[in-house]
Design a protein around this motif. Structure first.
Motif, short mmCIF file in Angstrom:
data_model
loop_
_atom_site.label_atom_id
_atom_site.label_comp_id
_atom_site.label_asym_id
_atom_site.label_seq_id
_atom_site.Cartn_x
_atom_site.Cartn_y
_atom_site.Cartn_z
N ARG A 193 0.82 -1.22 0.00
CA ARG A 193 0.00 0.00 0.00
C ARG A 193 0.85 1.26 0.00
NH1 ARG A 193 -3.62 -1.14 5.04
NH2 ARG A 193 -4.48 0.93 4.57
N THR A 194 2.10 1.14 0.43
CA THR A 194 2.99 2.30 0.44
C THR A 194 3.71 2.46 -0.89
OG1 THR A 194 3.35 2.06 2.82
CG2 THR A 194 4.96 3.36 1.61
N LEU A 195 4.10 1.37 -1.50
CA LEU A 195 4.95 1.43 -2.70
C LEU A 195 4.18 1.34 -4.01
CD1 LEU A 195 7.81 -0.98 -1.56
CD2 LEU A 195 7.80 1.52 -1.48
N VAL A 196 2.97 0.79 -3.99
CA VAL A 196 2.26 0.46 -5.22
C VAL A 196 1.01 1.31 -5.37
CG1 VAL A 196 1.13 -1.39 -6.54
CG2 VAL A 196 3.13 -1.91 -5.10
N ARG A 197 0.79 1.81 -6.58
CA ARG A 197 -0.41 2.55 -6.91
C ARG A 197 -1.23 1.76 -7.94
NH1 ARG A 197 0.86 4.23 -3.02
NH2 ARG A 197 1.54 6.29 -2.35
N PRO A 198 -2.55 1.95 -7.98
CA PRO A 198 -3.36 1.24 -8.98
C PRO A 198 -2.81 1.43 -10.38
CG PRO A 198 -4.78 2.34 -7.40
CD PRO A 198 -3.38 2.80 -7.10
N GLY A 199 -2.67 0.31 -11.09
CA GLY A 199 -2.14 0.35 -12.45
C GLY A 199 -0.65 0.08 -12.54
N ASP A 200 0.07 0.14 -11.42
CA ASP A 200 1.50 -0.13 -11.45
C ASP A 200 1.76 -1.59 -11.81
OD1 ASP A 200 2.05 2.43 -10.69
OD2 ASP A 200 2.75 1.96 -8.67
N VAL A 201 2.85 -1.81 -12.52
CA VAL A 201 3.33 -3.16 -12.79
C VAL A 201 4.24 -3.59 -11.65
CG1 VAL A 201 4.72 -4.63 -14.30
CG2 VAL A 201 3.15 -2.94 -15.29
N VAL A 202 3.97 -4.74 -11.08
CA VAL A 202 4.76 -5.27 -9.96
C VAL A 202 5.22 -6.67 -10.32
CG1 VAL A 202 4.72 -5.94 -7.54
CG2 VAL A 202 3.51 -3.89 -8.27
N LEU A 203 6.49 -6.95 -10.11
CA LEU A 203 7.04 -8.28 -10.33
C LEU A 203 6.88 -9.12 -9.08
CD1 LEU A 203 10.44 -7.44 -12.11
CD2 LEU A 203 8.20 -7.85 -13.15
N VAL A 204 6.58 -10.40 -9.29
CA VAL A 204 6.49 -11.37 -8.19
C VAL A 204 7.11 -12.67 -8.66
CG1 VAL A 204 4.41 -10.38 -7.14
CG2 VAL A 204 4.18 -12.10 -8.94
N LEU A 216 -1.58 -7.66 -3.58
CA LEU A 216 -1.18 -6.75 -4.65
C LEU A 216 -2.31 -6.51 -5.64
CD1 LEU A 216 2.42 -8.15 -5.21
CD2 LEU A 216 1.84 -5.88 -4.34
N ARG A 217 -3.07 -7.54 -5.95
CA ARG A 217 -4.20 -7.35 -6.88
C ARG A 217 -5.27 -6.46 -6.25
NH1 ARG A 217 -3.23 -13.15 -8.58
NH2 ARG A 217 -2.38 -12.95 -10.70
N THR A 218 -5.49 -6.60 -4.94
CA THR A 218 -6.43 -5.73 -4.25
C THR A 218 -5.97 -4.28 -4.33
OG1 THR A 218 -7.06 -7.49 -2.73
CG2 THR A 218 -7.54 -5.24 -2.04
N GLN A 219 -4.67 -4.06 -4.34
CA GLN A 219 -4.11 -2.71 -4.45
C GLN A 219 -4.21 -2.16 -5.87
OE1 GLN A 219 -3.36 -0.92 -1.98
NE2 GLN A 219 -2.31 0.81 -2.92
N GLY A 220 -4.60 -3.01 -6.83
CA GLY A 220 -4.75 -2.56 -8.21
C GLY A 220 -3.52 -2.75 -9.05
N ALA A 221 -2.57 -3.57 -8.59
CA ALA A 221 -1.34 -3.80 -9.33
C ALA A 221 -1.56 -4.78 -10.48
CB ALA A 221 -0.25 -4.33 -8.41
N THR A 222 -0.78 -4.63 -11.53
CA THR A 222 -0.70 -5.61 -12.60
C THR A 222 0.49 -6.51 -12.31
OG1 THR A 222 -1.65 -4.09 -14.22
CG2 THR A 222 -0.38 -5.96 -15.07
N THR A 243 12.86 -4.53 -19.12
CA THR A 243 12.89 -3.65 -20.29
C THR A 243 11.48 -3.38 -20.83
OG1 THR A 243 15.09 -4.44 -20.89
CG2 THR A 243 13.81 -3.36 -22.62
N HIS A 244 10.66 -4.42 -20.80
CA HIS A 244 9.33 -4.31 -21.41
C HIS A 244 8.30 -3.66 -20.49
CE1 HIS A 244 6.09 -5.37 -24.16
NE2 HIS A 244 5.42 -5.91 -23.15
N HIS A 245 8.37 -3.92 -19.18
CA HIS A 245 7.29 -3.52 -18.29
C HIS A 245 7.59 -2.33 -17.37
CE1 HIS A 245 4.66 -6.91 -19.26
NE2 HIS A 245 5.71 -7.70 -19.20
#
Length: 474
Positions: A193-204, A216-222, A243-245
Motif C-alpha cells: 500500500r505504500t509502494l504500489v499505486r493502482p495500475g503499477d506493474v509489480v514483479l512477483v 497486490l491485486r487488491t491494491q490494483g497492481a498488474t 525492459t518491457h514492463h
C-alpha cells in the motif's frame, strides 16, 4: 434420495452436489426443507463425513443451502433464483481455484486428518514450552492496560531482533528502522500500500506466495511473474521483463522460497540489486523462513544496507502461527511512511503479545528449539522425498531445509484434478495452480513435509495418484 457411484470417474463430492441440486431443482427438496445431517448422510451412503462436509460447504457457497447453527442445513428459500444464475451443473460444482478459495478451505476444514497442503507446522513442532513460560512471565508482571503501546512496537523486542539480524544475517539496522507488525502478512500489505499505486506493474516470483498476490491485486497492481528455477531466478527472462514492463517493485523470496524451497546464489543477489538500481524499482524481500535455514547466507537487505530493499520477517512460523508478530525493516524515510500507514489502518500492534514473544526468545531454550526444528525438517524432507520418488514424482529441487517440496508426476498434468479425490480421503493438498501468477493448470503441487510423514496418508494418496495416472493413460 439418489445413487452414488464410487467407481465413477466423477468424484463423490461432485456426485453429491449434482444429486442435491437436482432434488432442489425439481422441488423434491422444497425451499426451507431440512437436508440430512452430515453424519446421517455419510452413514446412509457409506461415504466419509469429510466428503459430505465438502459438498455441503460448496452448496452453501453457491447459495443453495444455508447453515443454521446447531440446527443443521436447510434448502435456501431463494434456491430457485440461485440455480438460474448457473449455466450448467458442472460449472456450478467446480471449485474456483484461487488464493481466496485456498485460504477459506485450508483454514475452515480443520477436521481433516491430513493437511500436506497447509502453510504452518504441526502443534508439537511449535515452541509451546517457551511460549507458556513467556505467557506466565508476562502475566506475572504489571500490565499496562490503558494505553496502546509504541506504534513501532515493543522497544526491547525491536532491539533484540535488530541485534539478531546483524549477528546472523549481517543486516545492519538500528531499532528505528525496524517496525513490528501483525505477522508478515501485515508487513507485506503495508509495503504494497505504500509502494504500489493502482495500475503499477509489480514483479512477483512465479510460482509464488498466493497471499501476496491477492494483496497486490487488491491494491490494483498488474502482476508479472518472474520464473523461478532450481538455481534461483531466470535472470535472462527477468531482464527482458524489466525492459518491457518498467515495474515499480519486485516482491520476492530469495531463500527457502515458497512453494519451491529453492535458494538464490550470491551472484544472482548482486545482479538483482544492480538491476534494481539501473531500472529504478524497489525490492521487497520476504525472508519468512529465515529461522529454518541451517547455514545462513547473505540476503538482499544485508548487501543493500536497506537503500532499495524493504525486508520482512516473522516469528509466527517458528513459534506459533497464533503468535501474530512479524517485523519489517526499511530506510528511515520509507519507514516513516510505513509507520503512518500502520497507525491509520490499525493504530498499534499488541504489546502484550510482543512481550510474550520477547520473553520466549530470550530464554536459553530458544536456540535449542530452532536447532531441533531444523533437524526435524531435514529428516522430514528425506522421508517425504522417498515417498514421492517411489511413486514416480520428480522434485523441483533436492533440499533438506524449509517446509516445502515442490513436485509433479509426469502422468498428472493438472494437480488440481486430484483435489476432490484427496478430500474424500480426508487429505487437503496444495495444487500448484494456486501458486501460479496466471492461475493456469499445472502438474506441480506443494507438500508441507512436516504434515506429510504419516505412512497411512501415503497409502491413501497412492490410491488417488494411481487412479489419476491410469486416467491419463499411463
Amino acid at each position: 434420495m439418489f445413487e452414488l457411484h464410487p467407481d465413477s470417474p466423477t468424484p463423490l463430492v461432485n456426485q453429491i452436489i449434482d444429486g442435491l441440486r437436482e432434488l432442489i431443482d425439481n422441488q423434491t427438496l422444497k425451499p426451507g426443507a431440512k437436508v440430512p445431517s452430515i453424519r446421517a448422510f455419510a452413514a446412509s451412503y457409506s461415504v466419509s463425513t469429510f466428503t459430505v462436509v465438502e459438498a455441503y460447504d460448496r452448496l452453501v457457497a453457491q447459495g443453495l443451502l444455508v447453515s443454521r447453527g446447531n440446527a443443521g442445513f436447510f434448502v435456501n428459500r431463494a434456491a430457485g433464483e440461485m440455480l438460474d444464475r448457473h449455466t450448467t451443473e458442472a460449472d456450478a460444482s467446480r471449485p474456483m481455484f484461487n488464493s481466496e478459495w485456498y485460504l477459506q478451505q485450508i483454514f475452515e476444514i480443520r477436521q481433516l486428518p491430513y493437511k500436506p497442503g497447509c502453510g504452518w507446522l504441526p502443534n508439537d513442532w511449535m515452541y509451546e514450552d517457551g511460549l507458556r513460560r513467556g505467557l506466565r512471565q508476562v502475566a506475572g508482571s504489571p500490565l499496562e492496560l490503558s494505553g496502546y503501546g509504541d506504534p513501532m512496537g515493543l522497544m526491547e523486542l525491536r532491539t533484540l531482533t535488530a541485534q539478531n539480524l546483524q549477528q546472523e544475517l549481517s543486516i545492519v539496522a538500528n531499532p528505528a528502522q525496524l517496525m513490528l507488525t501483525h505477522g508478515a502478512s501485515q508487513a507485506l500489505d503495508l509495503a504494497a500500500r505504500t509502494l504500489v499505486r493502482p495500475g503499477d506493474v509489480v514483479l512477483v516470483d512465479d510460482p509464488g506466495y498466493p497471499n501476496l498476490m491477492s494483496i497486490l491485486r487488491t491494491q490494483g497492481a498488474t502482476l508479472v511473474g518472474v520464473p523461478r528455477t532450481p538455481a534461483g531466478y531466470d535472470l535472462n527472462q527477468l531482464e527482458q521483463l524489466l525492459t518491457h514492463h518498467r515495474p515499480t517493485a519486485f516482491f520476492t523470496q530469495p531463500h527457502l522460497h515458497s512453494p519451491t524451497c529453492s535458494r538464490t546464489p550470491l551472484p544472482q543477489l548482486h545482479r538483482l540489486l544492480q538491476l534494481a538500481s539501473q531500472h529504478g524499482f524497489r525490492l521487497v524481500e520476504n525472508n519468512l523462513y529465515a529461522d529454518m535455514v541451517t547455514e545462513p547466507q547473505p540476503c538482499l537487505a544485508s548487501l543493500d544496507h536497506l537503500q532499495q530493499v524493504v525486508y520482512v520477517g516473522s516469528y509466527s512460523k517458528s513459534i506459533s502461527p497464533n503468535v501474530r508478530v512479524g517485523y519489517m525493516l526499511a530506510n528511515p524515510e520509507l519507514m516513516q511512511k510505513l509507520l503512518h500507514l500502520k497507525m491509520r489502518s490499525g493504530l498499534t500492534t499488541s504489546q502484550v503479545m510482543e512481550r510474550v514473544v520477547y520473553a520466549a526468545i530470550i530464554d536459553g531454550r530458544w536456540r535449542k528449539h530452532l536447532k531441533r526444528l531444523r533437524q526435524r525438517l531435514a529428516e522430514a524432507h528425506q522421508e517425504v522425498g522417498r515417498h514421492l520418488h517411489r511413486l514416480g514424482f520428480e522434485l523441483f529441487t533436492e533440499s533438506d531445509e524449509g517446509m516445502y517440496i515442490w513436485t509433479r508426476h509426469p502422468a498428472i498434468p493438472d494437480s488440481a484434478a486430484l483435489l476432490d479425490d484427496a478430500l474424500e480421503k480426508g487429505i487437503m493438498l496444495g495444487p500448484g495452480q494456486l501458486f501460479m501468477v496466471d492461475a493456469k493448470a499445472t502438474g506441480w503441487m506443494r507438500f508441507n513435509v512436516a504434515f506429510s510423514t504419516d505412512p497411512a496418508m501415503w497409502e491413501l494418496l497412492e490410491k488417488v495418484f494411481v487412479k489419476h495416472v491410469r486416467r491419463g493413460g499411463m
